[in-house]
Motif scaffolding. Sequence first.
Motif, PDB file in Angstrom:
ATOM      1  N   GLY A  54      -6.527  -1.087   2.719  1.00 35.60           N
ATOM      2  CA  GLY A  54      -7.760  -0.586   2.145  1.00 35.60           C
ATOM      3  C   GLY A  54      -8.972  -0.883   3.018  1.00 35.60           C
ATOM      4  O   GLY A  54     -10.036  -0.298   2.836  1.00 35.60           O
ATOM      5  N   SER A  55      -8.816  -1.801   3.986  1.00 35.39           N
ATOM      6  CA  SER A  55      -9.933  -2.115   4.867  1.00 35.39           C
ATOM      7  C   SER A  55      -9.988  -1.109   6.018  1.00 35.39           C
ATOM      8  O   SER A  55      -9.061  -0.339   6.226  1.00 35.39           O
ATOM      9  CB  SER A  55      -9.787  -3.533   5.416  1.00 35.39           C
ATOM     10  OG  SER A  55      -8.713  -3.569   6.331  1.00 35.39           O
ATOM     11  N   GLY A  65       0.817  -1.205   0.000  1.00 35.28           N
ATOM     12  CA  GLY A  65       0.000   0.000   0.000  1.00 35.28           C
ATOM     13  C   GLY A  65       0.847   1.250   0.000  1.00 35.28           C
ATOM     14  O   GLY A  65       1.849   1.328  -0.715  1.00 35.28           O
ATOM     15  N   ARG A  66       0.497   2.219   0.855  1.00 29.29           N
ATOM     16  CA  ARG A  66       1.297   3.443   0.906  1.00 29.29           C
ATOM     17  C   ARG A  66       1.506   3.857   2.347  1.00 29.29           C
ATOM     18  O   ARG A  66       0.836   3.358   3.256  1.00 29.29           O
ATOM     19  CB  ARG A  66       0.584   4.565   0.140  1.00 29.29           C
ATOM     20  CG  ARG A  66      -0.704   5.051   0.805  1.00 29.29           C
ATOM     21  CD  ARG A  66      -1.282   6.235   0.056  1.00 29.29           C
ATOM     22  NE  ARG A  66      -2.515   6.736   0.645  1.00 29.29           N
ATOM     23  CZ  ARG A  66      -2.557   7.712   1.547  1.00 29.29           C
ATOM     24  NH1 ARG A  66      -1.439   8.264   1.981  1.00 29.29           N
ATOM     25  NH2 ARG A  66      -3.719   8.126   2.038  1.00 29.29           N
ATOM     26  N   SER A  96      -7.908  13.143   8.148  1.00 27.52           N
ATOM     27  CA  SER A  96      -7.234  11.974   7.583  1.00 27.52           C
ATOM     28  C   SER A  96      -7.434  10.745   8.449  1.00 27.52           C
ATOM     29  O   SER A  96      -6.531  10.344   9.170  1.00 27.52           O
ATOM     30  CB  SER A  96      -5.741  12.247   7.430  1.00 27.52           C
ATOM     31  OG  SER A  96      -5.524  13.492   6.834  1.00 27.52           O
ATOM     32  N   PRO A  97      -8.631  10.134   8.414  1.00 28.20           N
ATOM     33  CA  PRO A  97      -8.844   8.941   9.247  1.00 28.20           C
ATOM     34  C   PRO A  97      -8.167   7.710   8.636  1.00 28.20           C
ATOM     35  O   PRO A  97      -8.831   6.802   8.138  1.00 28.20           O
ATOM     36  CB  PRO A  97     -10.366   8.803   9.277  1.00 28.20           C
ATOM     37  CG  PRO A  97     -10.825   9.454   8.009  1.00 28.20           C
ATOM     38  CD  PRO A  97      -9.815  10.485   7.621  1.00 28.20           C
ATOM     39  N   VAL A 135     -11.273   4.060  10.716  1.00 29.93           N
ATOM     40  CA  VAL A 135      -9.959   4.436  10.208  1.00 29.93           C
ATOM     41  C   VAL A 135      -9.561   3.434   9.123  1.00 29.93           C
ATOM     42  O   VAL A 135      -9.709   2.230   9.308  1.00 29.93           O
ATOM     43  CB  VAL A 135      -8.913   4.425  11.350  1.00 29.93           C
ATOM     44  CG1 VAL A 135      -7.502   4.508  10.817  1.00 29.93           C
ATOM     45  CG2 VAL A 135      -9.182   5.559  12.326  1.00 29.93           C
ATOM     46  N   THR A 136      -9.079   3.942   7.986  1.00 26.01           N
ATOM     47  CA  THR A 136      -8.694   3.070   6.883  1.00 26.01           C
ATOM     48  C   THR A 136      -7.203   2.744   6.957  1.00 26.01           C
ATOM     49  O   THR A 136      -6.382   3.653   7.109  1.00 26.01           O
ATOM     50  CB  THR A 136      -8.985   3.746   5.530  1.00 26.01           C
ATOM     51  OG1 THR A 136     -10.347   4.119   5.501  1.00 26.01           O
ATOM     52  CG2 THR A 136      -8.690   2.799   4.379  1.00 26.01           C
ATOM     53  N   ILE A 137      -6.884   1.456   6.862  1.00 26.45           N
ATOM     54  CA  ILE A 137      -5.472   1.058   6.824  1.00 26.45           C
ATOM     55  C   ILE A 137      -4.975   1.278   5.400  1.00 26.45           C
ATOM     56  O   ILE A 137      -5.492   0.681   4.458  1.00 26.45           O
ATOM     57  CB  ILE A 137      -5.300  -0.419   7.231  1.00 26.45           C
ATOM     58  CG1 ILE A 137      -5.714  -0.594   8.692  1.00 26.45           C
ATOM     59  CG2 ILE A 137      -3.862  -0.866   7.013  1.00 26.45           C
ATOM     60  CD1 ILE A 137      -5.721  -2.042   9.157  1.00 26.45           C
ATOM     61  N   VAL A 138      -3.990   2.163   5.236  1.00 26.84           N
ATOM     62  CA  VAL A 138      -3.528   2.467   3.878  1.00 26.84           C
ATOM     63  C   VAL A 138      -2.263   1.705   3.508  1.00 26.84           C
ATOM     64  O   VAL A 138      -1.918   1.606   2.326  1.00 26.84           O
ATOM     65  CB  VAL A 138      -3.275   3.982   3.689  1.00 26.84           C
ATOM     66  CG1 VAL A 138      -4.582   4.738   3.791  1.00 26.84           C
ATOM     67  CG2 VAL A 138      -2.245   4.495   4.684  1.00 26.84           C
TER      68      VAL A 138
END
Lengths: 907, 118
Positions: A252-253, A216-217, A230-231, A262-265
């Motif tokens: 993405g989840s 991811g990033r 920015s959650p 909160v989204t895991i990026v």
Amino acid sequence: MSAFTDVIERIRALVFRRREEAELAEELRFHLDMSAEHAERAGVTAQEAKRRSVIALGGVERTKEDVRDARGTRWLEDLATDVALALRTIRRAPGFAFIVIGMLAIGIGANTAIFTLIDAVVVRSLPVRDPERLVVIGDPSMVTSTGRGVGTQSMSYLLYKDIRDHQGPLESVLASGPTGRLDVLVGEGATEFEHPEGRFVSGNYFSVLGVPPFRGRVFDGSEDDAIGASPIATISHRYWTRRFQQDPSVVGSTIVVNNTRVTIVGVTPEYFTGEVVGASADLWLPVTMHDALKPNVRWLDKRNQIWLLLLGRIEPGATIAQVQADYSPFIVRMIAENATDRADDFLARNPDVPIAAGHRGFSDVRETFATPLFTIMIGVALLLCIICANVGNLLLARAIARGKEMALRLALGAGRGRLIRLLLAESLVIGAFAAVAGLLLAWWAGGALLAFASDGMPFAIDLVLNVRVLAFTIGLSVVAVALFGLVPAVRASRTPHATMLRDGSRTIDTGGAGARGRRITPARVLIGAQVALSVVLLVGAAMLSRSLRNVQEADVGLDRDHLLMLDVDIETRGYQNERLVTLAHTLRDDLARIPGVRGAAYSENGIFSGTEWSTTIALPGRDPMSAEDANTGTDNVGPGYFRDIGARLIAGRELEASDERSLARVAVVNQSFARFYFPNGEVVGQTFIVSDTVPITIVGIVADTRTRHLDAAVRRRAYFPFVPVTNPEDLRFAIRTSGEPGAVMEQVRKAVTAVDPLLVIRVLQPLPVLMRQSIRERRLVAHLASGFGILALFLASFGLYGVMSFAVKRRTSELGLRAALGAQRTDVLRLVARDALTLVAAGAVIGVPLALASTTLLRAQLQGVEPIDPVSLFVALVAMSASAAVAALLPALSAARVSPLVALRAE
Amino acid sequence: MPDDRQDLLQGTLELLVLKTLALEPMHGWGIAQRIEQMSKDTFAVTQGSLYPALQRMKRRGWIKSAWQITANNRRARYYELTAEGRKRLEVERTVWERASGAINWILDANRIPDVSGA
């Protein structure tokens, strides 16, 4: 390249050795055949041709040897032969090999384990891009292992933004702060909270450190643009592995953190665990999300909330001095311009902001453990010396015992060099086994050491045996091998073999550790050295143990054995002001009703919680004091606090329930406070002023209590009534029990849950446990030193026993002769015992001054023990003499039992 | 028949082997024969020095070897020059020429007039 073909050819020669040999034979046969044909064609007689080919045949084997040499693999092939031979020798005496390998493995393993720990805690740089260009703004040790900035060295978010936007020799500056406890729900429909370790970090955190995403990033800096927008979260590889089994769809989840989606990026690489050494983060959240995730504690717009650690990346070519000269005045100016009461305090005590090298990140364990670890390192190195001496001794004795074998080999034509090589190969094989066993031991011991050092406290350190550690171990084994391998090898090859081979030669005149008792031989020197080093270790261990006892048994001014400490997190549940006071009262009353509890009192800082407040006071009618003199520790405590912690009231009265509501401001001070500010005259009734103008009246003096450190001087302290004006994060209870404090822990837990099921218990521990944890590094050093000391004692005695019984065996005929000539058993006993005691005495004579010189290094770690401590010296010498006596007695007894007839017939 | 051929000068064997192989790939026996022929039977190449030298040169990457069938239908190990070996030949030749030139100067030195005045 020819160097390349060289290696290839050598490897091929080794791998295809059999084929090479066959081809060489064929090639030479072809040459011979051609030669014979040629000769015949030239008209040489058949006889002459045959003669020539016979001559040539002799040459073939030579040629083959020369070609083999030219292959450049000769030494390797010889080595293989030597190693095979060495393995056979070792198999013939497995007990001997086992002891030697075992001892060396202990030495190598212990050294590697300690070195691994030192490397992880003290030496290693952060695994980020160009770590040497990182600087810490503030003090790198001012962080606990939970990553919460302590005291005044950390920064507020607004100050961080000022520093970040300042134009100076720093390319960029990141901020990172603790999240406290996170309540996380993972997966749809989850109801059970999890509490991973988190950090709030600035959006440029990963780019400043140069940590790329693994999946991811990572944050890209845009997170810093707006508050609460920015959650998202980046998670660590460890957390990804532990919690999500490396499921790629996690990126993405969403998860729920403190009631916010909160989204895991992304996932960070495996090697990255954060910038705080000793604490590893599971997830990183943008710092701008702080107020959204912790609505009860809004810190982003408060200059007096100092909670962020700052790490800057220096511009290429700039120096730390330049950064210091540019940033320190700027930061001081920014603090002064936006002064709050805490800022004043900060400036009074910190005229400069320290800027230091940041390549190793932040750590408080480093400060705590660096000195102890190096102390242990010295101890373990001494141990290795003793082990090497012991192993050398064993090999020496064996080399002497193998004199006949060596003489035979020499007589049969083995070169002296060949013999040395053979013995070295034996040492090498033993060294290799020991290195492997030592590494296994180190791997185990490293974990055990860490568990002991952490003692239930969070202490996440990556104990990877890295290349440096591996090189260190291999270097150690090589040095050890050279130490113990070469001496006996040279010695054995020097043995006059004619003498050795002559059978029936009386061992009386074969020298060695034999007849002339007080002769100085290598074996004796080694024993003396072992005794000397053991004395050093024993003295050090005794001093550290005595110091530890002093610390542990120091009078703490508390009922230490009957106190249970409870710490509840009131911040997350939003208890403030009136609600907090109500909660404190309810909990106190409920806790006090538990059977076996004599009383409960609340306070903000508690006892051995690691938390402390300090403030600057002024005395009415006196000149202003220096910043240091004006500084005093404080706590806000509930009514009856001193009674419930078992402290002794010296004068005046306790703080009472009425003080909490009263307008008159009062305080109880400790004895150090009273003595320091009011050296003469009455203290109760005097007043002092804290940061505003209302005088505070002293109503009582309490005897000094140790509430933070067992091993530091007690600080001046003032206790105020519990008036929650500052919205503390924790409420702490001291629960005094009539019996074992651990026994009521379950009821305490239930009582807390009954009041508020969501109230989080941060700490629930008997006071002795917390006290023990506060001196964990002291305990680690003292216990390890004792362990090493005992091991050294055992090894030295073992060595002495070995040398003495070897000497007795070699002197059997001499002793028999003496017995035959009328010597009594006691005479023989005395003869042998005197021999042994001379060795021990010589070792002690060298060891004592050595110990005195080296234990001065321990001075900083000693509490209540002088650098020259007669008690420790005495204990060490008695222990050494006693075990040496036992070690010498066994061979002496067997010497005394020697029958003259048996002895004289023995050879 | 007495053998009055000399052994090779120290250090020249490799140069001669390189030169020989520069002409065509050859087996060990052939190399020895060729050197003896080319030196008009002045030098003898013994197998005791030839094969270790070949092994050394192979290790240095100057020559490589392969098994082939000879004209007489026998298997033999043939050696041939590598590119590296060709370069080496030039180097060795230069070194040799310089050395032999220098030796000649020394041997002819008595013909140089004495200029020291002593």
